[in-house]
Design a protein around this motif. Structure first.
Motif, PDB file in Angstrom:
ATOM      1  N   GLN A 176     -71.480  18.949 102.516  1.00 24.08           N
ATOM      2  CA  GLN A 176     -72.362  19.457 101.456  1.00 24.08           C
ATOM      3  C   GLN A 176     -73.522  18.506 101.193  1.00 24.08           C
ATOM      4  OE1 GLN A 176     -69.532  19.969  98.251  1.00 24.08           O
ATOM      5  NE2 GLN A 176     -69.326  22.174  98.637  1.00 24.08           N
ATOM      6  N   ALA A 177     -73.240  17.205 101.153  1.00 19.48           N
ATOM      7  CA  ALA A 177     -74.299  16.227 100.894  1.00 19.48           C
ATOM      8  C   ALA A 177     -75.369  16.274 101.980  1.00 19.48           C
ATOM      9  CB  ALA A 177     -73.702  14.824 100.788  1.00 19.48           C
ATOM     10  N   ASP A 178     -74.949  16.436 103.227  1.00 19.01           N
ATOM     11  CA  ASP A 178     -75.926  16.533 104.318  1.00 19.01           C
ATOM     12  C   ASP A 178     -76.722  17.829 104.235  1.00 19.01           C
ATOM     13  OD1 ASP A 178     -75.344  14.089 105.434  1.00 19.01           O
ATOM     14  OD2 ASP A 178     -73.845  14.867 106.822  1.00 19.01           O
ATOM     15  N   GLU A 179     -76.049  18.944 103.884  1.00 16.37           N
ATOM     16  CA  GLU A 179     -76.738  20.228 103.760  1.00 16.37           C
ATOM     17  C   GLU A 179     -77.759  20.221 102.634  1.00 16.37           C
ATOM     18  OE1 GLU A 179     -76.530  23.199 105.531  1.00 16.37           O
ATOM     19  OE2 GLU A 179     -75.478  21.969 107.013  1.00 16.37           O
ATOM     20  N   ILE A 181     -79.828  18.013 101.861  1.00 12.54           N
ATOM     21  CA  ILE A 181     -81.111  17.416 102.241  1.00 12.54           C
ATOM     22  C   ILE A 181     -82.149  18.502 102.455  1.00 12.54           C
ATOM     23  CG2 ILE A 181     -82.342  16.058 103.970  1.00 12.54           C
ATOM     24  CD1 ILE A 181     -79.699  14.599 104.541  1.00 12.54           C
ATOM     25  N   ARG A 182     -81.782  19.516 103.241  1.00 15.62           N
ATOM     26  CA  ARG A 182     -82.727  20.583 103.572  1.00 15.62           C
ATOM     27  C   ARG A 182     -83.164  21.346 102.326  1.00 15.62           C
ATOM     28  NH1 ARG A 182     -79.637  23.267 106.404  1.00 15.62           N
ATOM     29  NH2 ARG A 182     -79.375  25.209 105.238  1.00 15.62           N
ATOM     30  N   LEU A 183     -82.193  21.646 101.447  1.00 15.85           N
ATOM     31  CA  LEU A 183     -82.530  22.405 100.242  1.00 15.85           C
ATOM     32  C   LEU A 183     -83.407  21.591  99.295  1.00 15.85           C
ATOM     33  CD1 LEU A 183     -82.221  24.844  98.364  1.00 15.85           C
ATOM     34  CD2 LEU A 183     -80.081  23.823  97.539  1.00 15.85           C
ATOM     35  N   LEU A 184     -83.019  20.370  98.998  1.00 17.23           N
ATOM     36  CA  LEU A 184     -83.725  19.576  97.990  1.00 17.23           C
ATOM     37  C   LEU A 184     -85.124  19.169  98.431  1.00 17.23           C
ATOM     38  CD1 LEU A 184     -80.698  17.392  96.847  1.00 17.23           C
ATOM     39  CD2 LEU A 184     -81.850  19.142  95.483  1.00 17.23           C
ATOM     40  N   THR A 185     -85.340  19.042  99.727  1.00 16.74           N
ATOM     41  CA  THR A 185     -86.682  18.670 100.194  1.00 16.74           C
ATOM     42  C   THR A 185     -87.643  19.850 100.206  1.00 16.74           C
ATOM     43  OG1 THR A 185     -85.880  18.883 102.478  1.00 16.74           O
ATOM     44  CG2 THR A 185     -85.979  16.661 101.544  1.00 16.74           C
ATOM     45  N   ILE A 197     -71.106   6.724  89.511  1.00 15.12           N
ATOM     46  CA  ILE A 197     -69.775   6.825  90.094  1.00 15.12           C
ATOM     47  C   ILE A 197     -69.940   7.159  91.572  1.00 15.12           C
ATOM     48  CG2 ILE A 197     -68.707   7.521  87.907  1.00 15.12           C
ATOM     49  CD1 ILE A 197     -68.608  10.369  88.969  1.00 15.12           C
ATOM     50  N   ALA A 198     -68.929   6.815  92.362  1.00 19.51           N
ATOM     51  CA  ALA A 198     -69.064   6.848  93.820  1.00 19.51           C
ATOM     52  C   ALA A 198     -69.413   8.233  94.345  1.00 19.51           C
ATOM     53  CB  ALA A 198     -67.768   6.350  94.455  1.00 19.51           C
ATOM     54  N   ARG A 199     -68.756   9.281  93.838  1.00 20.17           N
ATOM     55  CA  ARG A 199     -68.972  10.607  94.411  1.00 20.17           C
ATOM     56  C   ARG A 199     -70.354  11.178  94.076  1.00 20.17           C
ATOM     57  NH1 ARG A 199     -65.126  10.714  90.494  1.00 20.17           N
ATOM     58  NH2 ARG A 199     -65.325  12.160  88.734  1.00 20.17           N
ATOM     59  N   CYS A 200     -70.926  10.758  92.946  1.00 24.62           N
ATOM     60  CA  CYS A 200     -72.287  11.185  92.626  1.00 24.62           C
ATOM     61  C   CYS A 200     -73.302  10.482  93.527  1.00 24.62           C
ATOM     62  CB  CYS A 200     -72.601  10.919  91.153  1.00 24.62           C
ATOM     63  SG  CYS A 200     -71.878  12.114  90.006  1.00 24.62           S
ATOM     64  N   ARG A 201     -73.146   9.174  93.646  1.00 22.50           N
ATOM     65  CA  ARG A 201     -74.080   8.436  94.500  1.00 22.50           C
ATOM     66  C   ARG A 201     -74.006   8.916  95.947  1.00 22.50           C
ATOM     67  NH1 ARG A 201     -76.781   3.958  92.847  1.00 22.50           N
ATOM     68  NH2 ARG A 201     -77.014   3.425  95.049  1.00 22.50           N
ATOM     69  N   ALA A 202     -72.778   9.163  96.429  1.00 22.11           N
ATOM     70  CA  ALA A 202     -72.614   9.602  97.816  1.00 22.11           C
ATOM     71  C   ALA A 202     -73.213  10.981  98.050  1.00 22.11           C
ATOM     72  CB  ALA A 202     -71.133   9.605  98.188  1.00 22.11           C
ATOM     73  N   SER A 203     -73.342  11.765  97.000  1.00 22.57           N
ATOM     74  CA  SER A 203     -73.906  13.112  97.137  1.00 22.57           C
ATOM     75  C   SER A 203     -75.410  13.091  97.368  1.00 22.57           C
ATOM     76  CB  SER A 203     -73.598  13.948  95.890  1.00 22.57           C
ATOM     77  OG  SER A 203     -72.201  14.115  95.724  1.00 22.57           O
ATOM     78  N   VAL A 204     -76.096  12.042  96.908  1.00 24.08           N
ATOM     79  CA  VAL A 204     -77.556  11.989  97.031  1.00 24.08           C
ATOM     80  C   VAL A 204     -78.044  10.861  97.943  1.00 24.08           C
ATOM     81  CG1 VAL A 204     -78.071  13.151  94.860  1.00 24.08           C
ATOM     82  CG2 VAL A 204     -77.649  10.687  94.848  1.00 24.08           C
ATOM     83  N   GLU A 205     -77.154  10.006  98.414  1.00 24.23           N
ATOM     84  CA  GLU A 205     -77.591   8.934  99.306  1.00 24.23           C
ATOM     85  C   GLU A 205     -78.157   9.460 100.630  1.00 24.23           C
ATOM     86  OE1 GLU A 205     -74.106   6.512  99.265  1.00 24.23           O
ATOM     87  OE2 GLU A 205     -74.895   5.179  97.690  1.00 24.23           O
ATOM     88  N   ALA A 208     -81.679  10.420  99.804  1.00 23.63           N
ATOM     89  CA  ALA A 208     -82.499   9.231  99.580  1.00 23.63           C
ATOM     90  C   ALA A 208     -82.921   8.599 100.904  1.00 23.63           C
ATOM     91  CB  ALA A 208     -81.730   8.224  98.728  1.00 23.63           C
ATOM     92  N   ALA A 209     -81.983   8.527 101.851  1.00 19.17           N
ATOM     93  CA  ALA A 209     -82.312   7.957 103.159  1.00 19.17           C
ATOM     94  C   ALA A 209     -83.330   8.816 103.896  1.00 19.17           C
ATOM     95  CB  ALA A 209     -81.036   7.809 103.989  1.00 19.17           C
ATOM     96  N   ALA A 210     -83.209  10.133 103.752  1.00 23.63           N
ATOM     97  CA  ALA A 210     -84.100  11.054 104.474  1.00 23.63           C
ATOM     98  C   ALA A 210     -85.528  10.999 103.953  1.00 23.63           C
ATOM     99  CB  ALA A 210     -83.562  12.485 104.385  1.00 23.63           C
ATOM    100  N   VAL A 211     -85.703  10.783 102.647  1.00 23.95           N
ATOM    101  CA  VAL A 211     -87.056  10.820 102.065  1.00 23.95           C
ATOM    102  C   VAL A 211     -87.591   9.426 101.722  1.00 23.95           C
ATOM    103  CG1 VAL A 211     -86.718  13.148 101.196  1.00 23.95           C
ATOM    104  CG2 VAL A 211     -86.192  11.205  99.706  1.00 23.95           C
ATOM    105  N   GLY A 212     -86.810   8.387 102.006  1.00 31.66           N
ATOM    106  CA  GLY A 212     -87.287   7.029 101.789  1.00 31.66           C
ATOM    107  C   GLY A 212     -87.322   6.598 100.336  1.00 31.66           C
ATOM    108  N   LEU A 213     -86.372   7.079  99.526  1.00 33.58           N
ATOM    109  CA  LEU A 213     -86.288   6.687  98.119  1.00 33.58           C
ATOM    110  C   LEU A 213     -84.971   5.963  97.864  1.00 33.58           C
ATOM    111  CD1 LEU A 213     -87.541   9.993  96.435  1.00 33.58           C
ATOM    112  CD2 LEU A 213     -88.827   7.853  96.677  1.00 33.58           C
ATOM    113  N   SER A 214     -84.898   5.258  96.744  1.00 30.29           N
ATOM    114  CA  SER A 214     -83.645   4.627  96.341  1.00 30.29           C
ATOM    115  C   SER A 214     -82.952   5.496  95.298  1.00 30.29           C
ATOM    116  CB  SER A 214     -83.911   3.235  95.767  1.00 30.29           C
ATOM    117  OG  SER A 214     -84.753   3.323  94.620  1.00 30.29           O
ATOM    118  N   VAL A 215     -81.636   5.353  95.186  1.00 31.84           N
ATOM    119  CA  VAL A 215     -80.861   6.045  94.167  1.00 31.84           C
ATOM    120  C   VAL A 215     -80.749   5.133  92.953  1.00 31.84           C
ATOM    121  CG1 VAL A 215     -78.658   7.112  93.568  1.00 31.84           C
ATOM    122  CG2 VAL A 215     -79.547   7.298  95.908  1.00 31.84           C
TER     123      VAL A 215
END
Length: 302
Positions: A176-179, A181-185, A197-205, A208-215
Motif C-alpha cells: 500500500q505504501a508503494d502504491e 506514491i503514484r496517487l499522492l504525486t 509512530i513507526a507505521r505512520c512514518r513507514a507509510s510515507v517514507e 518522501a524518497a520518491a519526491v526528495g522530501l523529508s518526513v
C-alpha cells in the motif's frame, strides 16, 4: 441524471486543464479545449477508464494523452452523467493545473486551444461541457490541499509483542505504501508530516524518497496527543498546507474521523454520512484560505 437504466454503465474521467497567464490587467486563467476529428467537436479532455483503473488515475492519464501537458490535481469538479448510445455514462472531472508540456496533434486530437473560460464556453460543442466550465469558473484555482492519510496495514496489535508505537507495516501495508506514491504525486506535494509512530512514518517514507522530501514528525496528529490538544491540532492542520500546493499528513484511525467532523462542522461543509477511514486510505481536503471547501475520499489501492 440517468435514471431507470440497468445496462452496464460506461465509466470515464477527465479534467479542466488550466494555466495562469500574465497580462496588462494582471494574471488571468486559460483553459484547454480540444478538437476531436472523429466527432468533429470541441470538448473538455476526458476518456474511458482502463480495466482496474481508478477515476483520478484515468483522468490524469487521459488529460496527459490528449493535451501533452502534465496535469496537477487542484480540486474535484464532480460528476457528469448522460446516455451514450443507450448506455449510461458517468464522467468524473477535476480541476487540473498544467505543469509543463507541449501539444502534439494526433489521430484522436488534432487541435488544442488555450482560451479564457467565456471563450471556451462559446466554443465547446455540448451543453454539459458548458455547464462544467461554468462550474469551474465558480471554483477557486488558488487552493491549499491537505492529503490526510491513514497509515497502511500494520497487522493486529494483539499479534505484536513490542510497543504499539514500534509496530511495523505488514506485507499488505508495504505494498500500500508503494502504491500511494503514484496517487499522492498527482498533487503538488511540498511537505510530508507524520504521527511519530513507526507505521505512520513507514507509510510515507517511500513517497518522501520518491519526491526528495523529508518526513517531519508531528505529535499533534497522533492518537496519544490529539485528544488533549484538539484545538491546537485543528488550528495547525488548517495552517499546514502551502498556497497552491499540498501537504501530506499521515495519522491514525482514532484521529482522522474526528478531524474531518470538526473541520466540516466549523466550516458548514456537508460530508458523506459514512466517513470511511480504512488503512491506507486518503482524504483530499481543499481549503480556500483557511476554509474547508471540499473533502474527497480515496479507498486503499491494495
Amino acid at each position: 441524471m440517468v435514471q431507470g437504466v440497468s445496462v452496464n454503465p460506461i465509466r470515464a474521467a477527465g479534467g479542466i486543464l488550466w494555466r495562469s497567464t500574465a497580462g496588462s490587467k494582471g494574471d488571468s486563467i486559460e483553459v484547454a479545449v480540444i478538437h476531436r476529428p472523429r466527432y468533429d467537436d470541441w470538448s473538455i479532455p476526458k476518456g474511458k477508464l482502463n480495466s482496474g483503473e481508478i477515476e483520478i488515475e484515468g483522468a490524469v492519464r487521459e488529460v496527459l494523452e490528449e493535451t501533452g501537458y502534465r496535469p496537477i490535481i487542484v480540486s474535484p469538479l464532480g460528476e457528469v452523467t448522460y446516455l451514450k448510445e443507450g448506455r449510461p455514462k458517468f464522467v468524473r472531472y477535476w480541476s487540473m493545473r498544467a505543469e509543463g508540456g507541449v501539444f502534439t496533434p494526433g489521430r484522436e486530437v488534432d487541435e488544442l486551444k488555450w482560451l479564457p473560460v467565456d471563450e471556451a464556453e462559446a466554443l465547446v460543442t455540448t451543453e454539459r461541457d458548458r455547464e462544467l466550465l461554468q462550474r469551474f469558473a465558480m471554483t477557486p484555482t488558488k487552493l491549499r490541499t491537505i492529503l490526510l492519510l491513514r497509515h497502511a496495514s500494520a497487522g493486529s496489535r494483539s499479534d505484536w509483542s513490542g510497543t504499539d508505537a514500534e509496530r511495523p507495516l505488514d506485507e499488505v501495508g508495504v505494498v500500500q505504501a508503494d502504491e500511494l506514491i503514484r496517487l499522492l504525486t498527482r498533487w503538488d506535494v511540498r511537505e510530508i508530516y507524520s504521527s511519530p509512530i513507526a507505521r505512520c512514518r513507514a507509510s510515507v517514507e517511500p513517497l518522501a524518497a520518491a519526491v526528495g522530501l523529508s518526513v517531519q514528525d508531528q505529535p499533534l496528529i497522533s492518537e496519544e496527543t490529539f485528544p488533549s490538544r484538539r484545538k491546537r491540532a485543528l488550528d495547525w492542520i488548517r495552517a499546514s498546507a502551502h498556497d497552491d500546493a499540498a501537504s501530506v499528513l499521515c495519522s491514525q484511525g482514532g484521529v482522522i474521523p474526528e478531524v474531518l467532523t470538526a473541520l466540516a462542522t466549523q466550516d458548514g461543509l456537508e460530508l458523506p454520512t459514512a466517513r470511511s477511514c480504512k488503512k491506507g486510505s486518503l482524504w483530499a481536503l481543499t481549503f480556500d484560505g483557511d476554509r474547508l471547501q471540499t473533502a474527497e475520499y480515496f479507498p486503499p489501492l491494495a
